[in-house]
Design a protein around this motif. Sequence first.
Motif, short mmCIF file in Angstrom:
data_model
loop_
_atom_site.label_atom_id
_atom_site.label_comp_id
_atom_site.label_asym_id
_atom_site.label_seq_id
_atom_site.Cartn_x
_atom_site.Cartn_y
_atom_site.Cartn_z
N GLN A 67 0.84 -1.18 0.00
CA GLN A 67 0.00 0.00 0.00
C GLN A 67 0.88 1.25 0.00
O GLN A 67 1.74 1.43 0.86
N VAL A 68 0.67 2.10 -0.97
CA VAL A 68 1.45 3.33 -1.07
C VAL A 68 1.05 4.30 0.04
O VAL A 68 -0.14 4.50 0.30
N GLN A 69 2.02 4.87 0.68
CA GLN A 69 1.78 5.89 1.72
C GLN A 69 2.13 7.25 1.16
O GLN A 69 3.19 7.43 0.55
N LEU A 70 1.24 8.21 1.38
CA LEU A 70 1.45 9.59 0.92
C LEU A 70 1.36 10.50 2.14
O LEU A 70 0.39 10.42 2.90
N VAL A 71 2.33 11.38 2.29
CA VAL A 71 2.35 12.29 3.43
C VAL A 71 2.53 13.71 2.93
O VAL A 71 3.58 14.05 2.36
N MET B 174 0.35 11.61 -10.48
CA MET B 174 0.10 12.09 -9.12
C MET B 174 -0.57 13.45 -9.22
O MET B 174 -0.47 14.14 -10.24
N GLY B 175 -1.22 13.84 -8.13
CA GLY B 175 -1.90 15.13 -8.19
C GLY B 175 -2.44 15.56 -6.85
O GLY B 175 -2.21 14.92 -5.82
N TRP B 176 -3.16 16.67 -6.91
CA TRP B 176 -3.72 17.30 -5.71
C TRP B 176 -5.21 17.52 -5.87
O TRP B 176 -5.69 17.93 -6.95
N PHE B 177 -5.92 17.29 -4.78
CA PHE B 177 -7.33 17.63 -4.67
C PHE B 177 -7.50 18.51 -3.45
O PHE B 177 -6.62 18.59 -2.59
N ARG B 178 -8.64 19.15 -3.35
CA ARG B 178 -8.94 19.93 -2.16
C ARG B 178 -10.41 19.81 -1.84
O ARG B 178 -11.23 19.53 -2.70
N GLN B 179 -10.71 20.03 -0.56
CA GLN B 179 -12.10 20.03 -0.13
C GLN B 179 -12.28 21.09 0.94
O GLN B 179 -11.62 21.05 1.99
N ALA B 180 -13.16 22.03 0.66
CA ALA B 180 -13.50 23.07 1.61
C ALA B 180 -14.72 22.64 2.41
O ALA B 180 -15.52 21.81 1.94
N PRO B 181 -14.90 23.19 3.60
CA PRO B 181 -16.05 22.82 4.42
C PRO B 181 -17.36 23.04 3.67
O PRO B 181 -17.59 24.10 3.08
N GLY B 182 -18.19 22.00 3.66
CA GLY B 182 -19.48 22.11 3.01
C GLY B 182 -19.47 22.04 1.51
O GLY B 182 -20.51 22.23 0.86
N ALA C 209 -8.98 25.34 2.19
CA ALA C 209 -9.46 23.97 2.09
C ALA C 209 -8.42 23.02 2.67
O ALA C 209 -7.28 23.41 2.92
N ASP C 210 -8.84 21.78 2.86
CA ASP C 210 -7.89 20.70 3.09
C ASP C 210 -7.39 20.23 1.73
O ASP C 210 -8.19 19.98 0.82
N TYR C 211 -6.09 20.13 1.60
CA TYR C 211 -5.48 19.72 0.34
C TYR C 211 -4.93 18.30 0.48
O TYR C 211 -4.20 18.01 1.43
N TYR C 212 -5.28 17.47 -0.48
CA TYR C 212 -4.91 16.06 -0.44
C TYR C 212 -4.06 15.69 -1.65
O TYR C 212 -4.38 16.04 -2.79
N CYS C 213 -3.03 14.95 -1.38
CA CYS C 213 -2.21 14.35 -2.41
C CYS C 213 -2.81 13.00 -2.78
O CYS C 213 -3.32 12.28 -1.91
N PHE D 229 -7.18 12.22 -14.47
CA PHE D 229 -6.86 12.07 -13.05
C PHE D 229 -7.73 12.97 -12.19
O PHE D 229 -8.30 12.55 -11.19
N ILE D 230 -7.83 14.26 -12.56
CA ILE D 230 -8.55 15.19 -11.70
C ILE D 230 -10.07 15.05 -11.85
O ILE D 230 -10.82 15.57 -11.02
N ARG D 231 -10.51 14.34 -12.87
CA ARG D 231 -11.94 14.10 -13.04
C ARG D 231 -12.41 12.79 -12.41
O ARG D 231 -13.62 12.60 -12.23
N GLU D 232 -11.46 11.87 -12.11
CA GLU D 232 -11.84 10.54 -11.66
C GLU D 232 -11.23 10.18 -10.30
O GLU D 232 -10.52 9.18 -10.17
N PRO D 233 -11.50 10.95 -9.26
CA PRO D 233 -10.89 10.66 -7.96
C PRO D 233 -11.25 9.29 -7.40
O PRO D 233 -10.45 8.70 -6.65
N SER D 234 -12.39 8.74 -7.77
CA SER D 234 -12.79 7.44 -7.23
C SER D 234 -11.95 6.29 -7.80
O SER D 234 -11.98 5.18 -7.27
N ARG D 235 -11.20 6.56 -8.84
CA ARG D 235 -10.41 5.51 -9.47
C ARG D 235 -8.93 5.59 -9.13
O ARG D 235 -8.11 4.88 -9.71
N LEU D 236 -8.59 6.43 -8.16
CA LEU D 236 -7.19 6.58 -7.78
C LEU D 236 -6.80 5.55 -6.73
O LEU D 236 -7.66 4.98 -6.05
N ASP D 237 -5.50 5.32 -6.59
CA ASP D 237 -5.03 4.21 -5.77
C ASP D 237 -4.68 4.57 -4.33
O ASP D 237 -4.71 3.71 -3.45
N ALA D 238 -4.27 5.79 -4.10
CA ALA D 238 -3.81 6.15 -2.76
C ALA D 238 -4.06 7.61 -2.49
O ALA D 238 -4.02 8.45 -3.41
N TRP D 239 -4.28 7.91 -1.22
CA TRP D 239 -4.55 9.28 -0.77
C TRP D 239 -3.76 9.58 0.49
O TRP D 239 -3.55 8.69 1.33
#
Length: 128
Positions: A1-5, A34-42, A91-95, A108-118
């Motif tokens: 399992q890949v670990q991302l920090v 590899m890439g970055w996503f973000r999620q703001a509250p709500g 936001a919280d930013y995720y690798c 990649f940025i359109r298909e977050p459900s198909r990625l392998d590690a977060w």
Amino acid sequence: QVQLVESGGGSVQPGGSLRLSCIASEYPYSSGCMGWFRQAPGKEREGVAAIDNDGRTAYGDSVKGRFAISQDKAKNTLYLQMNYLKIEDTADYYCAAKMSGCYSGHWFIREPSRLDAWGQGTLVTVSS
């Protein structure tokens, strides 16, 4: 399992800059991304930027021209340089990683459900 920090989050005023880093225990193979996503509250998760093994990049519309993604494969590290930060960038930013079979950075940025590690995320707060 890949670990991302992730690291590098923090508080900054509007117009300021931050650089995020993401260290991977294992870097994607030649067909990976590899890439970055973000999620703001709500709000829903948003794709920010992605880079493939050859260095081709893709960006979400809201960050084009302000953010830059890069990688140092020798260090297993992904970066996100964020300039001209706005309050709405808070936001919280995720690798994330797709170890192989990544069609493109745009995919990649359109298909977050198909990625392998977060990663666990790092908080970026932009406020005056």
